[in-house]
Design a protein around this motif. Structure first.
Motif, short mmCIF file in Angstrom:
data_model
loop_
_atom_site.label_atom_id
_atom_site.label_comp_id
_atom_site.label_asym_id
_atom_site.label_seq_id
_atom_site.Cartn_x
_atom_site.Cartn_y
_atom_site.Cartn_z
N SER A 106 -4.93 39.63 12.83
CA SER A 106 -4.66 40.73 12.01
C SER A 106 -5.05 41.06 10.66
O SER A 106 -5.41 39.99 10.07
CB SER A 106 -3.18 41.29 12.23
OG SER A 106 -2.44 40.24 11.66
N SER A 107 -5.18 42.11 10.15
CA SER A 107 -5.62 42.18 8.63
C SER A 107 -4.82 43.65 8.32
O SER A 107 -4.56 44.71 8.95
CB SER A 107 -6.93 42.43 8.72
OG SER A 107 -7.57 42.52 7.30
N THR A 108 -4.65 43.77 6.97
CA THR A 108 -4.20 44.96 6.40
C THR A 108 -5.32 45.71 5.65
O THR A 108 -5.20 46.85 5.22
CB THR A 108 -3.03 44.97 5.49
OG1 THR A 108 -3.22 43.81 4.49
CG2 THR A 108 -1.56 44.18 6.08
N ASP A 109 -6.43 45.03 5.50
CA ASP A 109 -7.75 45.78 4.79
C ASP A 109 -8.66 45.60 5.48
O ASP A 109 -9.80 45.96 4.85
CB ASP A 109 -7.70 44.91 3.28
CG ASP A 109 -7.95 43.92 3.44
OD1 ASP A 109 -8.07 43.02 4.40
OD2 ASP A 109 -8.09 43.31 2.31
N GLY A 110 -8.85 44.89 6.61
CA GLY A 110 -9.99 44.63 7.35
C GLY A 110 -11.16 43.77 6.89
O GLY A 110 -12.20 43.65 7.32
N THR A 111 -10.82 42.86 5.90
CA THR A 111 -11.60 41.92 5.41
C THR A 111 -10.72 40.43 5.35
O THR A 111 -11.64 39.53 5.79
CB THR A 111 -11.81 42.44 3.86
OG1 THR A 111 -12.38 43.50 3.71
CG2 THR A 111 -12.50 41.38 3.16
N ILE A 112 -9.56 40.41 4.92
CA ILE A 112 -9.02 39.25 5.07
C ILE A 112 -8.07 39.10 6.47
O ILE A 112 -7.26 40.01 6.48
CB ILE A 112 -7.92 38.88 3.89
CG1 ILE A 112 -9.05 39.15 2.44
CG2 ILE A 112 -7.35 37.88 3.84
CD1 ILE A 112 -8.24 38.82 1.23
N TRP A 113 -8.16 37.87 7.21
CA TRP A 113 -7.39 38.07 8.30
C TRP A 113 -6.54 36.86 8.49
O TRP A 113 -6.82 35.96 7.90
CB TRP A 113 -8.56 38.02 9.42
CG TRP A 113 -9.61 39.07 9.54
CD1 TRP A 113 -10.73 39.18 8.98
CD2 TRP A 113 -9.40 40.26 10.33
NE1 TRP A 113 -11.19 40.60 9.07
CE2 TRP A 113 -10.63 41.21 10.01
CE3 TRP A 113 -8.54 40.82 11.27
CZ2 TRP A 113 -10.47 42.41 10.57
CZ3 TRP A 113 -8.56 42.00 11.80
CH2 TRP A 113 -9.67 42.86 11.45
N THR A 114 -5.43 37.35 9.25
CA THR A 114 -4.63 36.40 9.42
C THR A 114 -4.57 35.93 11.15
O THR A 114 -4.33 37.00 11.79
CB THR A 114 -3.04 36.82 9.14
OG1 THR A 114 -3.14 37.31 7.76
CG2 THR A 114 -1.99 35.72 9.66
#
Length: 210
Positions: A156-164
């Motif tokens: 998942s990500s909140t910015d589409g770049t940094i993923w969790t």
């Protein structure tokens, strides 16, 4: 009228060469294409390899291949293969970065990918979209569905770049809880294949969590 259930996907393609000498040429070409290119402004996202580090790894692979082919060899196959894996991981990191830019500007997909020394593949899903995200029964939860059967990894990500990374699942469905209500999230998945391999990360699906 176009069928609204026909979903067009654009995927950045990176067909890495298996032979080391050809892989070196290909990787160096990608680095050259992306260096000083305004399409890929610095700094890169935190989870993307830098071009400087990728270049160091390419040079290390070049040296490892040379050491293996000298007579007598001064290096081992294991050392060369380890260096090769680092380079292929770097190239995949750059491909994923280019994919995020393509996702943000699909109309410019081919231009963006070509500018990085890569290509794109477009295909259409006919019928119901399989990569989906919808609100779960509990606030802060999302139900995800992926293309393909069997085990999947999720992120998942909140910015589409940094993923969790999120917990993997044994099927193509999962529920992720503990998300922040009112926040837009992006989700991706990849299918776990045989022999420990995995497919490429899917296109992102997004939802504002209730």
């Amino acid at each position: 009228m176009p069928n609204p259930t026909n979903i067009k996907h654009i995927t950045v393609v990176l067909k890495l060469q298996k032979q080391v000498d050809k892989l070196l040429v290909q990787s160096k070409g990608i680095i050259k294409s992306m260096t000083g290119n305004a399409t890929f402004p610095l700094p890169f996202p935190a989870n993307t390899v830098t071009l400087a580090n990728a270049t160091l790894h390419i040079n290390a692979l070049d040296s490892a291949e040379t050491a293996l082919t000298t007579k007598p060899p001064t290096g081992t196959t294991q050392q060369r293969d380890a260096a090769k894996k680092v380079v292929t991981d770097d190239m995949e990191s750059l491909r994923l970065y280019v994919q995020t830019l393509v996702n943000a500007s699909p109309a410019q997909a081919e231009t963006i990918a070509t500018s990085a020394g890569m290509t794109v593949k477009a295909f259409t899903n006919h019928g119901k979209q399989k990569n989906t995200a919808k609100d779960g029964a509990v606030d802060g939860s999302v139900i995800l569905t992926a293309e393909g059967t069997g085990p999947h990894e999720w992120r998942s990500s909140t910015d589409g770049t940094i993923w969790t990374a999120q917990p993997s699942s044994r099927t193509s469905k999962t529920t992720i809880a503990g998300l922040i209500s009112g926040t837009k999230y992006f989700f991706q998945n990849r299918q776990m294949l045989t022999n420990g391999a995995a497919s490429q990360w899917s296109q992102s699906v997004s939802i504002r969590v209730n």
